[in-house]
Design an enzyme around this catalytic site. Structure first.
Site, PDB file in Angstrom:
ATOM      1  CE  LYS A  13      -2.010  -1.158   3.892  1.00 18.78           C
ATOM      2  NZ  LYS A  13      -1.421  -2.475   4.226  1.00 18.78           N
ATOM      3  NE  ARG A  88      -4.126  -1.351   9.289  1.00 18.06           N
ATOM      4  CZ  ARG A  88      -3.127  -0.792   8.621  1.00 18.06           C
ATOM      5  NH1 ARG A  88      -3.201   0.445   8.215  1.00 18.06           N
ATOM      6  NH2 ARG A  88      -2.040  -1.492   8.351  1.00 18.06           N
ATOM      7  NE  ARG A 127       8.020  -2.706   6.348  1.00 15.89           N
ATOM      8  CZ  ARG A 127       6.719  -2.462   6.266  1.00 15.89           C
ATOM      9  NH1 ARG A 127       6.249  -1.620   5.366  1.00 15.89           N
ATOM     10  NH2 ARG A 127       5.875  -3.065   7.076  1.00 15.89           N
ATOM     11  NE  ARG A 133       6.480  -0.456  10.198  1.00 11.43           N
ATOM     12  CZ  ARG A 133       5.484  -0.504   9.333  1.00 11.43           C
ATOM     13  NH1 ARG A 133       5.579   0.161   8.187  1.00 11.43           N
ATOM     14  NH2 ARG A 133       4.407  -1.202   9.595  1.00 11.43           N
ATOM     15  NE  ARG A 144       1.792  -4.987  11.135  1.00 11.76           N
ATOM     16  CZ  ARG A 144       2.811  -4.662  10.328  1.00 11.76           C
ATOM     17  NH1 ARG A 144       4.015  -5.134  10.565  1.00 11.76           N
ATOM     18  NH2 ARG A 144       2.611  -3.862   9.317  1.00 11.76           N
TER      19      ARG A 144
HETATM   20  P1  B4P Z   1       4.680  -1.538   2.192  1.00 14.80           P
HETATM   21  O1  B4P Z   1       4.223  -0.876   0.930  1.00 14.80           O
HETATM   22  O2  B4P Z   1       5.500  -0.705   3.124  1.00 14.80           O
HETATM   23  O3  B4P Z   1       3.495  -2.178   3.019  1.00 14.80           O
HETATM   24  P2  B4P Z   1       2.150  -1.573   3.568  1.00 14.80           P
HETATM   25  O4  B4P Z   1       1.087  -2.443   2.977  1.00 14.80           O
HETATM   26  O5  B4P Z   1       2.024  -0.117   3.302  1.00 14.80           O
HETATM   27  O6  B4P Z   1       2.370  -1.659   5.135  1.00 14.80           O
HETATM   28  P3  B4P Z   1       1.804  -1.889   6.548  1.00 14.80           P
HETATM   29  O7  B4P Z   1       0.398  -2.452   6.522  1.00 14.80           O
HETATM   30  O8  B4P Z   1       2.857  -2.747   7.139  1.00 14.80           O
HETATM   31  O9  B4P Z   1       1.832  -0.560   7.353  1.00 14.80           O
HETATM   32  P4  B4P Z   1       0.952   0.590   7.966  1.00 14.80           P
HETATM   33  O10 B4P Z   1       1.921   1.664   8.106  1.00 14.80           O
HETATM   34  O11 B4P Z   1      -0.279   0.876   7.157  1.00 14.80           O
HETATM   35  O12 B4P Z   1       5.495  -2.821   1.730  1.00 14.80           O
HETATM   36  C1  B4P Z   1       6.128  -3.680   2.648  1.00 14.80           C
HETATM   37  C2  B4P Z   1       7.465  -4.148   2.094  1.00 14.80           C
HETATM   38  O13 B4P Z   1       7.282  -4.892   0.902  1.00 14.80           O
HETATM   39  C3  B4P Z   1       8.408  -3.000   1.747  1.00 14.80           C
HETATM   40  O14 B4P Z   1       9.706  -3.324   2.187  1.00 14.80           O
HETATM   41  C4  B4P Z   1       8.375  -2.930   0.218  1.00 14.80           C
HETATM   42  O15 B4P Z   1       9.604  -2.507  -0.330  1.00 14.80           O
HETATM   43  C5  B4P Z   1       8.075  -4.361  -0.156  1.00 14.80           C
HETATM   44  N1  B4P Z   1       7.257  -4.440  -1.363  1.00 14.80           N
HETATM   45  C6  B4P Z   1       6.155  -3.700  -1.641  1.00 14.80           C
HETATM   46  N2  B4P Z   1       5.652  -4.047  -2.843  1.00 14.80           N
HETATM   47  C7  B4P Z   1       6.444  -5.061  -3.324  1.00 14.80           C
HETATM   48  C8  B4P Z   1       6.433  -5.855  -4.522  1.00 14.80           C
HETATM   49  N3  B4P Z   1       5.486  -5.699  -5.473  1.00 14.80           N
HETATM   50  N4  B4P Z   1       7.378  -6.797  -4.674  1.00 14.80           N
HETATM   51  C9  B4P Z   1       8.335  -6.984  -3.720  1.00 14.80           C
HETATM   52  N5  B4P Z   1       8.421  -6.258  -2.578  1.00 14.80           N
HETATM   53  C10 B4P Z   1       7.477  -5.307  -2.374  1.00 14.80           C
HETATM   54  O16 B4P Z   1       0.434   0.070   9.409  1.00 14.80           O
HETATM   55  C11 B4P Z   1       1.269  -0.161  10.532  1.00 14.80           C
HETATM   56  C12 B4P Z   1       0.475  -0.167  11.847  1.00 14.80           C
HETATM   57  O17 B4P Z   1      -0.098   1.164  12.088  1.00 14.80           O
HETATM   58  C13 B4P Z   1      -0.757  -1.075  11.946  1.00 14.80           C
HETATM   59  O18 B4P Z   1      -0.402  -2.413  12.298  1.00 14.80           O
HETATM   60  C14 B4P Z   1      -1.588  -0.372  13.056  1.00 14.80           C
HETATM   61  O19 B4P Z   1      -1.109  -0.684  14.341  1.00 14.80           O
HETATM   62  C15 B4P Z   1      -1.345   1.100  12.807  1.00 14.80           C
HETATM   63  N6  B4P Z   1      -2.397   1.707  11.960  1.00 14.80           N
HETATM   64  C16 B4P Z   1      -2.192   2.247  10.709  1.00 14.80           C
HETATM   65  N7  B4P Z   1      -3.351   2.663  10.188  1.00 14.80           N
HETATM   66  C17 B4P Z   1      -4.311   2.368  11.116  1.00 14.80           C
HETATM   67  C18 B4P Z   1      -5.740   2.531  11.140  1.00 14.80           C
HETATM   68  N8  B4P Z   1      -6.408   3.060  10.097  1.00 14.80           N
HETATM   69  N9  B4P Z   1      -6.418   2.119  12.237  1.00 14.80           N
HETATM   70  C19 B4P Z   1      -5.777   1.598  13.288  1.00 14.80           C
HETATM   71  N10 B4P Z   1      -4.436   1.398  13.321  1.00 14.80           N
HETATM   72  C20 B4P Z   1      -3.707   1.782  12.249  1.00 14.80           C
END
Ligand code: B4P
Length: 187
Positions: A13, A88, A127, A133, A144
């Site tokens: 995302k 979420r 990552r 993190r 998660r």
């Molecule tokens: P990311 O792109 O960083 O993953 P994400 O889906 O955005 O992350 P996440 O769900 O962990 O985090 P968030 O901050 O929202 O990709 C992950 C890795 O994969 C990276 O290293 C990237 O380089 C690699 N990658 C990506 N695409 C790739 C591909 N196509 N091929 C290969 N590698 C790839 O949430 C973190 C925490 O914040 C939650 O657990 C919660 O506690 C809190 N939070 C956030 N929003 C909230 C909400 N709305 N309500 C309540 N809590 C919330």
């Protein structure tokens, strides 16, 4: 364009949102980034969120809804925005519907990024090597993923009923995922 990126942790995302910001000239609104920044600054919000995030749980709906509502009022969100990591829960989605109705605006699409659990775990552990993190470790990532299935996955049906969901294969290379998102959006 007003877009939601929906998907499990590690689905890409944040990765895709950063690319789409440049492609469409609209801001990324990442609740995860906002919460991590509050933790780094040791604000009252950050102090409240830290333990919750470290153990892989969701921060309370009221807190996150307040953050988003305030952010959506900013001038740069007028032409559109990319919501990354919000909503979420069903309660957050219902709150977002109310916020948008109050502002007289509508969502254009919800992009669901799909990827296998093994790949998600692999990416997050990768990552962890440079992210610092606390929630990027094997035990917390599995927690998660469970939280995603129970609290967030029901949003696919919620937005499906509104005819907004476009499902994209998140297992492909980053640039191919971006291509699929752009094709799904038709622009
Ligand atoms: P990311 O792109 O960083 O993953 P994400 O889906 O955005 O992350 P996440 O769900 O962990 O985090 P968030 O901050 O929202 O990709 C992950 C890795 O994969 C990276 O290293 C990237 O380089 C690699 N990658 C990506 N695409 C790739 C591909 N196509 N091929 C290969 N590698 C790839 O949430 C973190 C925490 O914040 C939650 O657990 C919660 O506690 C809190 N939070 C956030 N929003 C909230 C909400 N709305 N309500 C309540 N809590 C919330």
């Amino acid at each position: 364009m007003r877009l939601i990126l929906l998907g499990p942790p590690g689905a890409g995302k944040g990765t895709q949102a950063k690319i789409l910001v440049d492609a469409y000239g609209i801001p990324q609104l990442s609740t995860g980034d906002i919460l991590r920044s509050a933790i780094a600054d040791k604000t009252p919000l950050g102090l409240e969120a830290k333990a919750i995030m470290d153990r892989g749980d969701l921060v309370s709906d009221d807190v996150v809804n307040g953050i988003v509502s305030e952010r959506l009022d900013a001038e740069d969100c007028k032409p559109g925005f990319i919501l990354d990591g919000f909503p979420r829960t069903i309660a957050q989605a219902e709150a977002l519907d109310r916020m948008m109705a109050d502002k007289g605006i509508k969502l254009d699409a919800v992009i669901e990024l799909k990827a296998d659990a093994d790949e998600l775990v692999r990416r997050v552990i990768q990552r962890a090597k440079d992210s610092n993190r606390p929630d990027d470790n094997p035990d917390v990532i599995r927690k998660r993923l469970g939280v995603y299935e129970s609290s967030t996955a029901p949003l696919v049906d919620f937005y499906g009923r509104q005819g907004l969901v476009k499902t994209v294969d998140g297992m492909a290379a980053v640039e191919d995922v971006t291509g699929s998102i752009k094709s799904a959006l038709g622009r």
